[in-house]
Design a protein around this motif. Structure first.
Motif, PDB file in Angstrom:
ATOM      1  N   ASP A 608       1.149  -0.640  -6.066  1.00  0.00           N
ATOM      2  CA  ASP A 608       0.575   0.710  -6.960  1.00  0.00           C
ATOM      3  C   ASP A 608       0.720  -0.240  -8.472  1.00  0.00           C
ATOM      4  O   ASP A 608       1.378  -0.333  -9.209  1.00  0.00           O
ATOM      5  CB  ASP A 608       1.588   1.783  -7.197  1.00  0.00           C
ATOM      6  N   VAL A 609      -0.287  -1.178  -8.811  1.00  0.00           N
ATOM      7  CA  VAL A 609      -0.366  -1.764  -9.948  1.00  0.00           C
ATOM      8  C   VAL A 609       0.113  -1.050 -11.071  1.00  0.00           C
ATOM      9  O   VAL A 609       0.636  -1.064 -11.867  1.00  0.00           O
ATOM     10  CB  VAL A 609      -1.310  -2.164 -10.022  1.00  0.00           C
ATOM     11  N   ASN A 610      -0.737   0.295 -11.308  1.00  0.00           N
ATOM     12  CA  ASN A 610      -0.967   1.158 -12.787  1.00  0.00           C
ATOM     13  C   ASN A 610      -0.111   1.891 -12.666  1.00  0.00           C
ATOM     14  O   ASN A 610      -0.531   3.668 -13.169  1.00  0.00           O
ATOM     15  CB  ASN A 610      -2.418   1.890 -12.974  1.00  0.00           C
ATOM     16  N   LEU A 611       0.821   2.118 -11.448  1.00  0.00           N
ATOM     17  CA  LEU A 611       1.602   3.125 -11.318  1.00  0.00           C
ATOM     18  C   LEU A 611       1.055   4.896 -11.239  1.00  0.00           C
ATOM     19  O   LEU A 611       1.663   4.876 -11.081  1.00  0.00           O
ATOM     20  CB  LEU A 611       2.984   3.450 -12.720  1.00  0.00           C
ATOM     21  N   ASP A 612       0.166   4.677 -10.727  1.00  0.00           N
ATOM     22  CA  ASP A 612      -1.098   6.273 -10.463  1.00  0.00           C
ATOM     23  C   ASP A 612       0.003   7.042  -8.735  1.00  0.00           C
ATOM     24  O   ASP A 612      -0.900   7.793  -9.273  1.00  0.00           O
ATOM     25  CB  ASP A 612      -2.011   5.877 -10.785  1.00  0.00           C
ATOM     26  N   GLY A 613       0.567   6.327  -8.452  1.00  0.00           N
ATOM     27  CA  GLY A 613       0.154   6.669  -7.111  1.00  0.00           C
ATOM     28  C   GLY A 613      -0.740   6.875  -5.744  1.00  0.00           C
ATOM     29  O   GLY A 613      -0.873   8.026  -5.477  1.00  0.00           O
ATOM     30  N   VAL A 614      -1.712   6.829  -6.543  1.00  0.00           N
ATOM     31  CA  VAL A 614      -3.128   6.139  -6.037  1.00  0.00           C
ATOM     32  C   VAL A 614      -3.494   5.251  -5.371  1.00  0.00           C
ATOM     33  O   VAL A 614      -3.590   3.993  -6.702  1.00  0.00           O
ATOM     34  CB  VAL A 614      -4.298   7.666  -5.993  1.00  0.00           C
ATOM     35  N   ASP A 616      -5.831   2.308  -5.592  1.00  0.00           N
ATOM     36  CA  ASP A 616      -6.820   1.910  -6.560  1.00  0.00           C
ATOM     37  C   ASP A 616      -7.506   0.867  -6.047  1.00  0.00           C
ATOM     38  O   ASP A 616      -6.695   0.338  -5.351  1.00  0.00           O
ATOM     39  CB  ASP A 616      -6.672   2.154  -7.699  1.00  0.00           C
ATOM     40  N   PRO A 617      -9.106   0.940  -5.900  1.00  0.00           N
ATOM     41  CA  PRO A 617      -9.705  -0.867  -5.656  1.00  0.00           C
ATOM     42  C   PRO A 617      -8.372  -1.325  -6.266  1.00  0.00           C
ATOM     43  O   PRO A 617      -8.060  -1.418  -7.716  1.00  0.00           O
ATOM     44  CB  PRO A 617     -10.670  -0.163  -6.338  1.00  0.00           C
ATOM     45  N   GLY A 618      -8.485  -2.845  -5.528  1.00  0.00           N
ATOM     46  CA  GLY A 618      -7.000  -4.366  -5.675  1.00  0.00           C
ATOM     47  C   GLY A 618      -6.125  -3.477  -6.153  1.00  0.00           C
ATOM     48  O   GLY A 618      -5.226  -4.436  -6.124  1.00  0.00           O
ATOM     49  N   GLU A 619      -5.614  -2.856  -5.270  1.00  0.00           N
ATOM     50  CA  GLU A 619      -4.108  -2.469  -4.992  1.00  0.00           C
ATOM     51  C   GLU A 619      -3.972  -2.451  -3.367  1.00  0.00           C
ATOM     52  O   GLU A 619      -2.846  -2.710  -2.718  1.00  0.00           O
ATOM     53  CB  GLU A 619      -3.832  -1.352  -5.479  1.00  0.00           C
ATOM     54  N   ASP A 620      -4.842  -3.149  -2.544  1.00  0.00           N
ATOM     55  CA  ASP A 620      -3.794  -3.371  -1.689  1.00  0.00           C
ATOM     56  C   ASP A 620      -4.308  -4.598  -1.056  1.00  0.00           C
ATOM     57  O   ASP A 620      -5.191  -6.203  -1.093  1.00  0.00           O
ATOM     58  CB  ASP A 620      -6.073  -2.840  -0.435  1.00  0.00           C
ATOM     59  N   ALA A 621      -2.849  -5.406  -0.629  1.00  0.00           N
ATOM     60  CA  ALA A 621      -2.330  -6.292  -0.531  1.00  0.00           C
ATOM     61  C   ALA A 621      -2.488  -6.866   1.651  1.00  0.00           C
ATOM     62  O   ALA A 621      -2.104  -7.724   1.916  1.00  0.00           O
ATOM     63  CB  ALA A 621      -1.510  -6.728  -1.003  1.00  0.00           C
ATOM     64  N   SER A 622      -3.206  -6.382   2.400  1.00  0.00           N
ATOM     65  CA  SER A 622      -2.963  -6.183   3.660  1.00  0.00           C
ATOM     66  C   SER A 622      -3.803  -7.356   4.012  1.00  0.00           C
ATOM     67  O   SER A 622      -3.471  -7.754   4.920  1.00  0.00           O
ATOM     68  CB  SER A 622      -3.168  -4.816   4.554  1.00  0.00           C
ATOM     69  N   PHE A 673      -6.902 -10.282  -5.051  1.00  0.00           N
ATOM     70  CA  PHE A 673      -5.665 -10.146  -5.013  1.00  0.00           C
ATOM     71  C   PHE A 673      -5.294 -10.146  -3.352  1.00  0.00           C
ATOM     72  O   PHE A 673      -4.446  -9.593  -3.265  1.00  0.00           O
ATOM     73  CB  PHE A 673      -5.849  -8.142  -5.566  1.00  0.00           C
ATOM     74  N   GLY A 674      -6.379  -9.977  -2.504  1.00  0.00           N
ATOM     75  CA  GLY A 674      -5.995  -9.995  -0.967  1.00  0.00           C
ATOM     76  C   GLY A 674      -5.526 -10.477  -0.804  1.00  0.00           C
ATOM     77  O   GLY A 674      -4.918 -10.643   0.591  1.00  0.00           O
ATOM     78  N   GLN A 675      -5.179 -12.140  -1.668  1.00  0.00           N
ATOM     79  CA  GLN A 675      -5.039 -13.232  -0.734  1.00  0.00           C
ATOM     80  C   GLN A 675      -4.108 -13.887  -1.492  1.00  0.00           C
ATOM     81  O   GLN A 675      -3.639 -13.682  -2.765  1.00  0.00           O
ATOM     82  CB  GLN A 675      -6.233 -14.110  -1.111  1.00  0.00           C
ATOM     83  N   ASN A 676      -3.322 -14.517  -0.267  1.00  0.00           N
ATOM     84  CA  ASN A 676      -1.886 -14.980  -1.001  1.00  0.00           C
ATOM     85  C   ASN A 676      -2.498 -16.376  -2.365  1.00  0.00           C
ATOM     86  O   ASN A 676      -3.634 -17.500  -1.481  1.00  0.00           O
ATOM     87  CB  ASN A 676      -0.773 -16.005  -0.539  1.00  0.00           C
ATOM     88  N   ASP A 677      -1.889 -16.614  -3.444  1.00  0.00           N
ATOM     89  CA  ASP A 677      -1.954 -17.623  -4.469  1.00  0.00           C
ATOM     90  C   ASP A 677      -1.942 -18.664  -3.527  1.00  0.00           C
ATOM     91  O   ASP A 677      -0.627 -19.011  -2.794  1.00  0.00           O
ATOM     92  CB  ASP A 677      -1.022 -18.119  -5.391  1.00  0.00           C
ATOM     93  N   PRO A 678      -2.725 -19.754  -3.417  1.00  0.00           N
ATOM     94  CA  PRO A 678      -2.717 -21.102  -2.348  1.00  0.00           C
ATOM     95  C   PRO A 678      -2.355 -21.459  -2.989  1.00  0.00           C
ATOM     96  O   PRO A 678      -2.048 -22.828  -2.207  1.00  0.00           O
ATOM     97  CB  PRO A 678      -5.072 -21.684  -2.602  1.00  0.00           C
ATOM     98  N   ARG A 679      -1.876 -22.296  -4.474  1.00  0.00           N
ATOM     99  CA  ARG A 679      -0.942 -22.440  -4.687  1.00  0.00           C
ATOM    100  C   ARG A 679       0.867 -22.921  -3.635  1.00  0.00           C
ATOM    101  O   ARG A 679       1.830 -23.876  -3.508  1.00  0.00           O
ATOM    102  CB  ARG A 679       0.002 -22.785  -6.297  1.00  0.00           C
ATOM    103  N   GLY A 680       0.667 -21.880  -3.301  1.00  0.00           N
ATOM    104  CA  GLY A 680       2.303 -21.415  -2.304  1.00  0.00           C
ATOM    105  C   GLY A 680       2.030 -21.781  -0.742  1.00  0.00           C
ATOM    106  O   GLY A 680       2.753 -21.843   0.037  1.00  0.00           O
ATOM    107  N   LEU A 681       0.648 -22.726  -0.333  1.00  0.00           N
ATOM    108  CA  LEU A 681       0.887 -22.894   0.819  1.00  0.00           C
ATOM    109  C   LEU A 681       1.170 -24.432   1.335  1.00  0.00           C
ATOM    110  O   LEU A 681       1.464 -25.393   0.854  1.00  0.00           O
ATOM    111  CB  LEU A 681      -1.153 -23.264   1.064  1.00  0.00           C
ATOM    112  N   HIS A 682       2.797 -24.241   2.284  1.00  0.00           N
ATOM    113  CA  HIS A 682       2.877 -25.331   2.488  1.00  0.00           C
ATOM    114  C   HIS A 682       2.088 -25.946   3.897  1.00  0.00           C
ATOM    115  O   HIS A 682       1.713 -25.439   4.885  1.00  0.00           O
ATOM    116  CB  HIS A 682       3.842 -25.018   3.437  1.00  0.00           C
ATOM    117  N   GLN A 683       1.225 -27.096   3.768  1.00  0.00           N
ATOM    118  CA  GLN A 683       0.617 -27.487   4.455  1.00  0.00           C
ATOM    119  C   GLN A 683       0.973 -28.249   6.089  1.00  0.00           C
ATOM    120  O   GLN A 683       2.354 -27.954   5.824  1.00  0.00           O
ATOM    121  CB  GLN A 683      -0.402 -29.550   3.909  1.00  0.00           C
ATOM    122  N   SER A 684       0.510 -28.138   7.243  1.00  0.00           N
ATOM    123  CA  SER A 684       0.874 -28.738   8.692  1.00  0.00           C
ATOM    124  C   SER A 684       1.357 -29.980   8.181  1.00  0.00           C
ATOM    125  O   SER A 684       1.019 -31.018   6.871  1.00  0.00           O
ATOM    126  CB  SER A 684      -0.415 -28.401   9.188  1.00  0.00           C
TER     127      SER A 684
END
Length: 748
Positions: A608-614, A616-622, A673-684
């Motif tokens: 809930d980025v803007n703390l409105d309890g709903v 909203d678009p851009g707040e789904d990180a699944s 917003f729905g993806q992890n920051d690619p800089r945090g990828l531990h390569q194989s």
């Protein structure tokens, strides 16, 4: 996860069924339970104590996914500490955490934790000689003076309680022998590695024994700091103590241990900042941005040499009293530590974001349990547990304008539990195991932020939670060589407060416990006259009310426009399959191997980025990936023992391991917003290690040995961990490059 979950589900089922079929089709003589707690080389029996039954059990008799690692396995790798367990157990990831002395980011079956803030709880328990470690600080203990390590996979909430939802790493150090003896070794390697270890035993051979132990390790680090013109990332660990064993008769045993640990060094950070983050807008550091996350990580720019100064005193008393078929055990333990960590988090050549964190931590625990055979067909353990810890943190954050923002945290936890775990023998082949634990946690918390002589924020909170964690398993022995089991277990991670809260609202709100419900099907098989063991497990876990760090806006009037808080923001599902194998192919040649497959994904993750309890678009990180949950991990090691003359042996050891890529940060990518920051990828990562050990037998119980070893022989390089910080900057750490060295030692 990427690349199609349904295909992986099919692979998991195929792998498990093929392994079970292999076990069903081969038979051999029975493997008997015994009290010896080490690997019995003659009978190929490995025993465990992780079910707290009083006596050791054969690993092939327990309805539990467990990997047992011996000192010889770690020693052959030139091991530094228990971080080297990583490739020896399926589904286990251990990364170092530079911001905490001896701290580890441990993940087991996709359940992970890495924060050094002591208001947060680990997810994988580290237990040393029956004593639970309450934080991840100093978890990565020295691997010299131990008997064996057991990696118990899956929730262990019934026997080990809170904060074991991923599993438990159960470390058992050597016991006093009550006889004169000395073991010592010295190791020298590149990057300035020097390590000295020793264990001295003395006693009367009957009632009394004293063990003195000590170790000292120094390592110069492998980062090249071009601003300070020196190598950085050093660390040093000194540990010394003693254990007294008193056995006045065959029914009573008293173990008393006291030790001191000191950790030092400098925590280096690599710059991962990129265009668009605030620090990269400063011209003088522009060339320190937009670097790659492979070989660039080993050149660092920090203008402040960090510092780690950690000291801990630990005391424990274990009393075992046997009467009839039962044993009453009491374990009392106290840990008291002071630490100071100074770190240049912005990782650049200017003053931008440096912290000084001074902490005092104390934990006390008391466990009382009764274990053994209660009736002819009923055995198990009943117990009571109390745990208390408290810490005080004084932190000063120095900002770009040179202004220092002091803050203080005062935190206390009390936890109470009662538990039972019982085996009921229904028939000669069928056994039912049931267990349950009731836990209650109480926490108090005060957070103060200062701006001038008085506090800008000075707020407190308190809360309590209770949790019931059941376990049930049913196992069936088809033959002396094949055990199949099905189990269900629940584990929970305690609730708490936001340790770095910066607003009244985030101090006032606590987060609740998270739980993992795990269903498991497994098989334990032996064949080829007991020379081969093959253990498999498949599991399905439901991760509920998952605690996640999220960045959200702060209410008007707060010191900062946004802050990172911990919320019960997500639910997840994890599938997996694992294989442990050990085979003596012919006399003197042994192979061990492990395989872990994971499919971990969020079911929902709302921020809930803007703390409105709903939502909203851009707040789904699944769609983001869980941290430290690689799809695939595999290792295979071979050891060949060759006689040399009448009194010598030569051990040739090689190990290959590979782990697929995984995420180390949950922070969103700047463009999605729905993806992890690619800089945090531990390569194989592929890893090849090898050693050659020559042992010269002086007498039946005395020997000299010399080992040369190499780790990461292909010199693979890349990211170990990363953290982007609120659009300001990003920093990370690197995996260790190629290392090599030699060890010389003796025992008598």
């Amino acid at each position: 996860m990427e690349n199609g979950g349904m295909n992986l589900h099919g692979k998991l089922m195929q792998t498990t069924m093929l392994s079970l079929i292999a076990g069903l089709g081969l038979t051999s003589p029975a493997i008997a339970q015994q009290s010896d707690q080490e690997l019995n080389e003659e009978d190929n029996i490995i025993v465990v104590t992780g079910r707290l039954r009083g006596d050791a059990e054969s690993v092939q008799d327990v309805p539990l996914a467990v990997t047992v690692v011996s000192p010889e396995q770690l020693g052959a790798q030139g091991a530094l500490n228990i971080e080297d367990l990583e490739t020896l157990s399926p589904s286990l990831v251990i990364d170092g955490v530079t911001a905490g002395p001896g701290a580890g980011a441990i993940s087991l079956r996709g359940v992970s934790f890495e924060d050094v803030e002591k208001s947060f709880e680990p997810t994988v328990g580290v237990v040393i000689d029956g004593v639970f470690t309450g934080t991840n600080t100093a978890q990565l203990t020295n691997a010299f003076d131990f008997q064996q390590i057991e990696v118990l996979r899956g929730p262990q909430g019934t026997l080990f309680g809170r904060n074991t939802i991923g599993g438990v790493i159960n470390v058992r150090r050597s016991r006093p022998t009550k006889e004169f003896g000395l073991r010592a070794e010295a190791t020298f390697g590149n990057y300035g590695r020097q390590e000295f270890n020793g264990v001295f035993n003395i006693g009367d051979g009957d009632i009394f024994g004293l063990k003195l132990f000590g170790s000292k390790r120094d390592f110069d680090g492998f980062y090249n700091n071009v601003t300070l013109d020196q190598r950085t990332g050093s660390n040093s660990i000194t540990n010394a103590g003693g254990t007294i064993l008193i056995e006045p008769n065959s029914d009573l045993e008293i173990l008393l241990t006291a030790e001191h640990t000191k950790i030092g060094g400098d925590p280096a950070s690599a710059s991962l900042s990129q265009t668009g983050e605030a620090i990269c807008g400063i011209p003088v550091v522009a060339n320190q941005c937009n670097l790659n996350t492979r070989r660039d990580l080993y050149t660092v720019f920090g203008n402040v040499l960090g510092d780690i100064d950690y000291g801990e005193d630990a005391f424990s008393a274990q009393i075992n009293y046997s009467f009839g078929d039962l044993t009453l055990t009491s374990i009392t333990a106290l840990k008291d530590s002071d630490e100071l960590v100074i770190q240049d988090f912005d990782a650049t050549s200017i003053d931008f974001f440096t912290t000084s964190r001074a902490q005092q931590y104390r934990q006390f625990s008391q466990e009382l349990r009764l274990a053994g055979d209660f009736f002819d067909n009923v055995s198990g353990v009943f117990g009571l547990f109390y745990f208390n810890n408290e810490y005080q943190l004084q932190q000063t954050t120095t900002l770009p304008n040179g202004f220092g923002l002091p803050s203080e945290t005062d935190h206390e936890t009390k936890s109470y539990a009662a538990f039972a775990d019982i085996d009921i023998t229904l028939t000669d082949a069928l056994r039912l195991s049931v267990g349950a634990r009731y836990s209650k946690d109480e926490k108090e918390y005060t957070r103060s932020i200062f701006a001038g002589p008085g506090p800008l924020l000075d707020l407190s909170n308190e809360d309590d939670w209770s949790q019931f964690t059941p376990r049930v398993s049913l196992d069936y022995r088809f033959s002396d060589d094949l055990l199949v089991y099905a189990s269900y277990a629940r584990g929970y991670r305690a609730g708490g407060f936001n340790g770095r809260a910066n607003s009244p609202s985030s101090v006032a709100v606590s987060f609740d416990p998270e739980t993992v419900d795990s269903f498991e099907l497994g098989g334990k098989s032996t064949f080829a006259d007991g020379r081969v063991t093959l253990n498999v497990a498949a599991f399905y876990s439901r991760y509920n009310d998952k605690q996640e760090d999220v960045v959200q806006a702060t209410p008007p009037g707060s010191p900062n426009p946004q802050e990172t808080v911990t919320l019960n923001a997500a639910n997840a599902t994890i599938f997996g399959a694992e294989i442990d194998m050990r085979a003596e192919l012919f006399e003197g040649f042994t192979i061990t191997s492990s395989l872990g497959l994971l499919d971990a994904s969020y079911d929902d993750f709302f921020i809930d980025v803007n703390l409105d309890g709903v939502e909203d678009p851009g707040e789904d990180a699944s769609d983001r990936d869980l941290r430290r949950a690689p799809d695939f991990s595999f290792s295979i090691a071979g050891n060949y023992e060759v006689p040399v003359g009448n009194s010598g042996t030569l051990d040739l050891n090689a190990k290959y391991s590979t782990t697929s890529s995984y995420q180390t940060t949950i922070v969103a990518a700047s463009t999605d917003f729905g993806q992890n920051d690619p800089r945090g990828l531990h390569q194989s990562q592929d890893d090849l290690s090898a050693s050659i050990t020559y042992t010269h037998l002086l007498s039946d119980d005395s020997e000299l040995y010399l080992r040369v070893f190499g780790r990461n022989l292909t010199d693979g390089r890349g990211l170990s961990a990363a953290l982007p910080v609120a659009g300001l900057f990003a920093f990370g750490s690197a995996i260790a490059p190629r290392q090599y060295g030699a060890t010389v030692g003796f025992r008598f």
